[in-house]
Design an enzyme around this catalytic site. Structure first.
Site, PDB file in Angstrom:
ATOM      1  N   ALA A  52      50.677 -22.176  39.486  1.00 53.25           N
ATOM      2  CA  ALA A  52      51.786 -23.123  39.294  1.00 53.25           C
ATOM      3  C   ALA A  52      52.742 -23.229  40.490  1.00 53.25           C
ATOM      4  O   ALA A  52      52.981 -24.340  41.000  1.00 53.25           O
ATOM      5  CB  ALA A  52      52.531 -22.757  38.008  1.00 53.25           C
ATOM      6  N   ASP A 241      52.441 -21.391  33.364  1.00 59.53           N
ATOM      7  CA  ASP A 241      52.375 -22.728  33.970  1.00 59.53           C
ATOM      8  C   ASP A 241      53.481 -23.646  33.468  1.00 59.53           C
ATOM      9  O   ASP A 241      53.883 -24.585  34.159  1.00 59.53           O
ATOM     10  CB  ASP A 241      51.007 -23.353  33.716  1.00 59.53           C
ATOM     11  CG  ASP A 241      49.966 -22.642  34.551  1.00 59.53           C
ATOM     12  OD1 ASP A 241      49.453 -21.604  34.088  1.00 59.53           O
ATOM     13  OD2 ASP A 241      49.710 -23.072  35.686  1.00 59.53           O
ATOM     14  N   ASN A 251      49.704 -20.863  29.715  1.00 59.85           N
ATOM     15  CA  ASN A 251      49.122 -20.128  30.844  1.00 59.85           C
ATOM     16  C   ASN A 251      47.606 -20.266  30.711  1.00 59.85           C
ATOM     17  O   ASN A 251      47.098 -20.880  29.762  1.00 59.85           O
ATOM     18  CB  ASN A 251      49.571 -18.666  30.832  1.00 59.85           C
ATOM     19  CG  ASN A 251      49.215 -17.952  32.127  1.00 59.85           C
ATOM     20  OD1 ASN A 251      49.471 -18.452  33.223  1.00 59.85           O
ATOM     21  ND2 ASN A 251      48.588 -16.786  32.034  1.00 59.85           N
ATOM     22  N   LYS A 252      46.909 -19.698  31.657  1.00 64.09           N
ATOM     23  CA  LYS A 252      45.442 -19.828  31.707  1.00 64.09           C
ATOM     24  C   LYS A 252      44.786 -19.552  30.360  1.00 64.09           C
ATOM     25  O   LYS A 252      45.186 -18.635  29.635  1.00 64.09           O
ATOM     26  CB  LYS A 252      44.920 -18.855  32.777  1.00 64.09           C
ATOM     27  CG  LYS A 252      43.433 -18.833  32.989  1.00 64.09           C
ATOM     28  CD  LYS A 252      42.818 -20.185  33.243  1.00 64.09           C
ATOM     29  CE  LYS A 252      43.465 -20.952  34.361  1.00 64.09           C
ATOM     30  NZ  LYS A 252      43.099 -22.397  34.360  1.00 64.09           N
TER      31      LYS A 252
HETATM   32  O1  MRU Z   1      44.091 -23.093  36.835  1.00 61.78           O
HETATM   33  P1  MRU Z   1      44.950 -22.205  37.693  1.00 61.78           P
HETATM   34  O2  MRU Z   1      44.165 -21.204  38.474  1.00 61.78           O
HETATM   35  O3  MRU Z   1      45.905 -23.006  38.552  1.00 61.78           O
HETATM   36  O4  MRU Z   1      45.823 -21.404  36.630  1.00 61.78           O
HETATM   37  C1  MRU Z   1      46.755 -20.495  37.095  1.00 61.78           C
HETATM   38  C2  MRU Z   1      47.457 -19.765  36.019  1.00 61.78           C
HETATM   39  O5  MRU Z   1      47.266 -19.986  34.853  1.00 61.78           O
HETATM   40  C3  MRU Z   1      48.513 -18.803  36.466  1.00 61.78           C
HETATM   41  O6  MRU Z   1      48.608 -17.727  35.591  1.00 61.78           O
HETATM   42  C4  MRU Z   1      49.862 -19.538  36.507  1.00 61.78           C
HETATM   43  O7  MRU Z   1      49.764 -20.712  37.235  1.00 61.78           O
HETATM   44  C5  MRU Z   1      50.943 -18.684  37.083  1.00 61.78           C
HETATM   45  S1  MRU Z   1      50.766 -18.477  38.822  1.00 61.78           S
HETATM   46  C6  MRU Z   1      52.075 -17.561  39.383  1.00 61.78           C
END
Ligand code: MRU
Length: 351
Positions: A52, A241, A251-252
């Site tokens: 993010a 996110d 989040n993921k």
């Molecule tokens: O799909 P991505 O790799 O962009 O997903 C990232 C995540 O879900 C992270 O945990 C989130 O962005 C936090 S990053 C500090």
């Protein structure tokens, strides 16, 4: 005290942006030169840059690159209109992480607020993106300092996906907590979930922590309950996110399952995010758009089909963990219970 990371996923080279190609890690360490806003949009969509805060900063550079291209506009009105159109495209590349919307809108609003010539505005936008890049590292270090307090001596942190140096300007949110905790107590260790389908845990988190010499154990996503039951995990720390005002956190994909398992085993579950990940315009996580990605991420591993071609596929990239499963939200200004978040955010002046 912090434990520095030398990883810099985004660098400004004066007239273009240099990104570490995160799709190639850990097999190959390469960088990609981004010279236009369209190239930046593709880099964000294809996850050359991801995480993010990192996509937010990249979006800000995208606006600056676009502004230079629009210098041939007839007048300032046309220039600003083109910036606004480009912002719509940039923000649509990845819909869940609010940092992207925050940073792109901030740049466009800044351009509109300046009473300057077009070339002067371009220069200011470049400087503003560089400022965001530098500030992000400082913000992450503050998150790390606050978060280190919740890691017990000799404790094991479980994390999901990659919320590290690669996902930010260069220190990390969840992994910033691990780095700061490790600086104080080198007996702590990290368990990293593999994070299917794109394996950010295996490819990126394990890579950056091993590079930094922080003791790390990689597990597949389905193993987290097993290790929690065995008493191997002391605390869960993940990134985010988009956080709603009631603490619900996108989040993921797979984060919600980890939170459920943590709750069942009475293990504290923390989310580490900068304020720019908190969406003050939404009350609950139901309002968070969830990105759906290409089916090939599920059907293929390293370009090889791993299932029958005819099977149905659904591939949401994120899930939402309800605030009630979250012990605390670690930010640059302190740690808040989800129930306190709204009041805390409203009390902090908008920068
Ligand atoms: O799909 P991505 O790799 O962009 O997903 C990232 C995540 O879900 C992270 O945990 C989130 O962005 C936090 S990053 C500090």
């Amino acid at each position: 005290m912090t434990f520095e990371s030398k990883i810099r996923p985004i660098e400004w080279a004066g007239d273009h942006v240099k990104l570490i190609d995160q799709t190639a890690l850990p097999y190959e360490y390469t960088t990609v030169n981004i010279k236009t806003w369209q190239e930046m949009a593709v880099a964000i969509k294809d996850m050359i840059v991801r995480g993010a805060p990192a996509i937010g900063i990249s979006g800000a550079f995208g606006v600056a690159l676009g502004a230079r291209e629009f210098l041939n506009s007839k007048n300032l009105d046309e220039f600003l209109q083109k910036l606004e159109m480009m912002a719509i495209y940039l923000k649509a590349t990845r819909p869940t992480a609010v940092n992207l919307m925050w940073a792109v809108d901030k740049q466009v609003d800044y351009a509109k607020s300046l009473n300057l010539s077009m070339p002067e505005i371009v220069e200011k936008l470049e400087q503003n993106a560089v400022k965001m890049l530098n500030e992000d590292i400082e913000i992450n270090k503050k998150i790390g300092e606050h978060g280190a307090k919740i890691v017990p001596k000799g404790g094991t942190i479980l994390t999901h996906c990659n919320a590290g140096a690669l996902a930010t300007a260069g220190y990390g949110t969840a992994l910033g907590v691990a780095r700061s905790a490790y600086a104080k107590d080198p007996t702590i260790r990290v368990f990293a979930d593999e994070t299917r389908p794109r394996q950010q845990g295996a490819r990126l988190t394990a890579w950056e922590l091993v590079n930094d010499g922080i003791p790390t154990t990689l597990i597949t996503d389905g193993m987290c309950g097993y290790f929690m039951k065995k008493g191997e995990i002391d605390v869960v720390v993940v990134g985010g996110d988009r956080v709603a005002l009631n603490g619900d956190t996108a989040n993921k994909i797979g984060t919600y399952t980890v939170a459920l398992a943590a709750k069942a085993h009475n293990i504290p579950f923390y989310v580490a995010v900068p304020h720019s990940t908190i969406d003050a315009s939404i009350e609950t996580g139901d309002q968070i758009p969830i990105e759906e990605r290409d089916a090939r991420e599920v059907t293929h591993i390293n370009g090889k089909l791993v299932c029958p071609e005819e099977v149905n596929i659904i591939n949401p990239a994120f899930d939402v963990t309800p605030g009630e499963y979250i012990t605390g939200i670690i930010t640059e200004t302190g740690i808040y219970k989800p129930s306190e978040l709204k009041q805390a955010i409203n009390a902090i002046p908008v920068s």
